[in-house]
Design an enzyme around this catalytic site. Structure first.
Site, PDB file in Angstrom:
ATOM      1  N   ASP A  64       0.860  -1.172   0.000  1.00 33.97           N
ATOM      2  CA  ASP A  64       0.000   0.000   0.000  1.00 33.97           C
ATOM      3  C   ASP A  64       0.909   1.239   0.000  1.00 33.97           C
ATOM      4  O   ASP A  64       2.130   1.134   0.121  1.00 33.97           O
ATOM      5  CB  ASP A  64      -0.966  -0.002   1.194  1.00 33.97           C
TER       6      ASP A  64
HETATM    7  C1  BGC Z   1      -5.019   3.292   0.228  1.00 30.97           C
HETATM    8  C2  BGC Z   1      -5.211   2.315  -0.908  1.00 30.97           C
HETATM    9  C3  BGC Z   1      -5.028   2.981  -2.229  1.00 30.97           C
HETATM   10  C4  BGC Z   1      -3.674   3.641  -2.264  1.00 30.97           C
HETATM   11  C5  BGC Z   1      -3.353   4.309  -3.579  1.00 30.97           C
HETATM   12  C6  BGC Z   1      -3.770   4.117   0.061  1.00 30.97           C
HETATM   13  O1  BGC Z   1      -3.736   5.162   0.969  1.00 30.97           O
HETATM   14  O2  BGC Z   1      -4.996   2.594   1.447  1.00 30.97           O
HETATM   15  O3  BGC Z   1      -6.483   1.725  -0.809  1.00 30.97           O
HETATM   16  O4  BGC Z   1      -5.186   2.060  -3.273  1.00 30.97           O
HETATM   17  O5  BGC Z   1      -3.616   4.618  -1.232  1.00 30.97           O
HETATM   18  O6  BGC Z   1      -4.063   5.438  -3.782  1.00 30.97           O
END
Ligand code: BGC
Length: 755
Positions: A281
């Protein structure tokens, strides 16, 4: 016939495995030509970075990295024109011409926005959910993308957690079915197709188990609970062929998921056979240092060895892995393994054959926000709404007379799309006021804002972190209420549209108090005092505590954040163009003190049967154990009667199958759809079991007066559970089969299943 089917299946499996082998050997051949830096570059996923100055599409720094082969993928840019330019840099200017993969958070639609996932899940309609993902894929690929950071399949039992809005609620079976439908919808049968988007299942794993519902908080969970309740939807998505998976921010058994070898290798690869790649993530690799397990070099080496393949944004791999290789902390084999998985994904997407396969400048006009897509969004939104209360059949409303349409969300486009809408434009959404005028043009509509979403500036400033979703009227709260009351006095019925601003739920939007903000409750109380029939329409991203509202409103419709076609879909339901059929996928508590609250809880040694006020039982002094609305609950404008449950065999033996059947009759005045739900109780087992678990459901449509037989097949699979050795087993004995309209309103029959 059976033989032909088997032969055909073998043929298809043969082709698939041939394709897989072919991809693997092509990826290996390419890997053999790559330098160490190029291999590490493939593990790097970044965002455009900074302002695009001097005509660059992404930042100069990013563009140089792409040319040097230091980037495997990019996310956060859209449009075929921009993506073509960036893909050109990779394909024409980097040494080995390896195409980039382009991702985005396409969560509930790309530009045509569907209801938030919690709303979608309340439709219990796998066909519509798959369709929503397919439309999203079509639009996103038309915008040049090939990878979606979705579906989010985290089970959540805590509505304080803002991201409950992004998932499918509390049940592993429903969550698993939805996970599969989403993967099918995004990827289709062949990921090389122009309109196929690679899915990324997230957040692996257990992210929804954050303590106290506080975002990014610690998760601590028994293995049995993981296997039985939290892991199945990820597994279902893997089984459906999801191409990638995203590790979560939280820790599991004291080890951050992003560097957790048990999770990313032993479970995901060895137990489940996952063949895709794992991306972290957003900076979750770097954040392992905050978790307290080492400096960046240490955690990057740990994560690579644990099975993380791609590093999102933080460049921990890019900046440290070479050093770790020199120091013997990782091996070339570790790097090759991760790199191969990313190359394979690009082959699966057909990007080596055509890096521009979804880049067609004529597509956006043809494929994005089309009338057809909007019509689907309207239908799907209407199907996701849940009728919570309908006293004296106040709904559906007549298309004549005068209505007072009040509340801060009544004439509001800004908050209709909900959380996680990266590419969607709220200006294109339909407000409830517009929808009512479209659907019931003959009606006299009087409007008043009535209240701000909240009067609490501190709360509002946090909710407005991504944009001005909560605005403050120049009038005093009392002046706004007075206007709404005077409008109500002139009307036959009051429809109050209240709830949360779009980003009062979603990521980093936990709430300790999940009631309707005071400003809006005050409005409802004043409206109630007018004595006019009161319909409450809720726009929100999570279960809320709605005890006063439930006691005082005449009718209540949970509309979630319905998406682009919000107002039209709400009006369709309010005026009976569509008879609501949604059912809750997450329990609505009476108060925050009951959380976590979920239907598939354990019996405990001292169960409380809900009667009287006994001491020394599992209960509260000051609150009921019952939820406000249970899982699976949702009313219709018509009424469905259930016959007793008939079993084809009440004493089956061994690995056989039986059927459980009910007859459902629509004995009301309206045609309608019903979600018929199957639950099973296993009252005695070697480990304690939940009071009941969902094991099947069917959505049926019935005309007034019509009856249908609904049958479920039950085999030992439906009886099985994870025992203390984490083996999936079934144990003979008594079982109770329940079929009904919600988790707490069922007809039951007993059976005895022997070996
Ligand atoms: C979130 C994800 C997301 C990623 C990219 C993160 O903060 O937890 O769900 O896909 O950002 O934007």
């Amino acid at each position: 016939m059976k033989k032909i089917i088997t032969l055909a299946a073998c043929f298809i499996a043969g082709i698939l495995s041939y394709a897989q082998n072919d991809i693997a050997s092509k990826a290996k051949a390419l890997l053999a030509k790559m330098t160490l830096q190029e291999k590490i570059g493939q593990l790097n996923l970044i965002i455009p970075g900074g302002a695009a100055v001097t005509g660059s599409v992404v930042s100069n720094d990013v563009e140089n990295k792409i040319r040097q082969g230091k980037v495997g993928g990019l996310f956060g840019i859209t449009s075929p024109e921009k993506i073509r330019k960036v893909q050109d840099m990779a394909v024409k200017e980097s040494r080995l011409h390896i195409p980039l993969i382009f991702g985005l958070d396409v969560i509930h639609g790309h530009k045509t926005i569907f209801p938030i996932p919690l709303g979608l899940s309340a439709s219990w309609d796998m066909g519509l959910i798959e369709q929503s993902a397919h439309i999203a894929a079509k639009e996103a690929t038309a915008d040049g993308l090939n990878w979606a950071f979705s579906p989010m399949v985290d089970i959540a039992r805590d509505p304080r957690w803002g991201r409950i809005s992004e998932g499918s609620g509390e049940d592993p079976y429903l969550g698993g079915e939805i996970a599969k439908a989403m993967v099918r919808g995004y990827q289709g049968k062949d990921m090389t197709k122009q309109d196929a988007l690679m899915a990324c299942v997230k957040h692996f794993a257990l992210y929804g188990g954050a303590e106290a519902g506080r975002e990014y908080n610690t998760v601590d969970m028994s293995r049995i609970k993981m296997y039985e309740y939290y892991l199945p939807p990820y597994k279902a998505a893997v089984d459906a062929g999801a191409g990638s998976i995203m590790s979560s921010f939280n820790e599991i058994d004291g080890v951050p998921a992003t560097g957790n070898k048990w999770l990313l290798t032993d479970l995901l690869r060895k137990e489940w056979g996952f063949k895709g790649f794992v991306v972290s993530d957003y900076t979750s690799l770097n954040e392992m240092t905050n978790h307290g397990v080492g400096d960046l070099q240490t955690v990057a080496a740990q994560a690579l060895k644990a099975g993380l393949d791609m590093d999102m944004v933080g460049e921990g791999f890019l900046t440290t892995i070479e050093k770790s290789l020199k120091e013997g902390r990782v091996t070339v084999a570790d790097i090759d393994r991760a790199c191969l998985r990313i190359l394979e994904a690009k082959y699966k997407l057909g990007l080596f054959d055509n890096p521009y396969k979804s880049i067609d400048e004529t597509r956006p006009a043809k494929d994005i926000l089309t009338a057809e897509n909007r019509a689907a969004a309207r239908k799907i939104a209407a199907h996701s709404m849940v009728l919570l209360k309908n006293q004296n059949q106040l709904l559906p409303l007549k298309k004549s007379g005068t209505i007072a349409l009040v509340g801060p969300l009544a004439d509001n486009k800004r908050n209709m799309l909900g959380t996680w809408v990266v590419a969607g434009d709220w200006n294109k959404s339909v407000s409830v006021l517009e929808g009512v005028k479209n659907v019931a043009p003959g009606i006299n509509v009087l409007t008043a804002k009535g209240a701000n979403i909240t009067d609490d500036h501190f709360f509002a400033s946090r909710a407005n972190a991504l944009g001005e979703e909560v605005t403050f009227d120049s009038r005093t709260p009392q002046a706004m209420i007075d206007e709404a009351v005077s409008v109500a006095a002139k009307s036959d019925v009051v429809v109050a549209v209240v709830g949360e601003a779009a980003d009062m739920s979603g990521e980093s939007a936990s709430r300790a108090d999940i009631s309707l903000p005071e400003s809006q409750l005050n409005l409802l109380k004043a409206l109630k005092r007018t004595g006019k029939p009161l319909v409450v329409v809720l726009i929100n991203g999570r279960p809320l505590t709605l005890v006063w509202e439930n006691n005082n409103a005449d009718a209540m419709l949970e509309a979630w954040a319905p998406g682009t076609e919000a107002g039209n879909a709400i009006a369709d339901v309010l005026f009976g163009v569509y008879n609501p059929s949604g059912k809750l996928s997450a329990t609505f508590p009476r108060s925050v003190g009951q959380i976590p609250i979920y239907y598939n809880h354990k019996n405990t040694g001292r169960p409380f049967d809900g009667k009287g006020f006994p001491k020394f039982k599992s209960n509260y002094l000051d609150e009921s154990n019952d939820p406000l609305y249970p899982f699976g609950y949702g009313l219709s404008y018509t009424n469905f009667e259930y016959s007793p449950v008939m079993l084809s065999n009440a004493s089956p033996k061994g690995d056989t199958k039986i059927t459980a059947t009910v007859t459902v009759t629509n004995d009301g005045k309206y045609a309608g759809e019903e979600v018929v739900q199957l639950y099973i109780t296993d009252p005695v087992a070697s480990v304690t079991r939940a009071v009941k678990d969902l094991k099947g459901f069917q959505k049926i449509a019935l005309q007034p007066g019509e009856s249908k037989e609904v049958s479920f097949t039950i085999g030992t699979e439906q009886l099985s559970f994870f025992n203390s050795d984490l083996k999936k087993v079934w144990e003979p004995g008594k079982f109770i089969v329940h079929i009904g309209t919600s988790s707490s309103n069922v007809k039951s029959a007993e059976l005895n299943w022997s070996r």
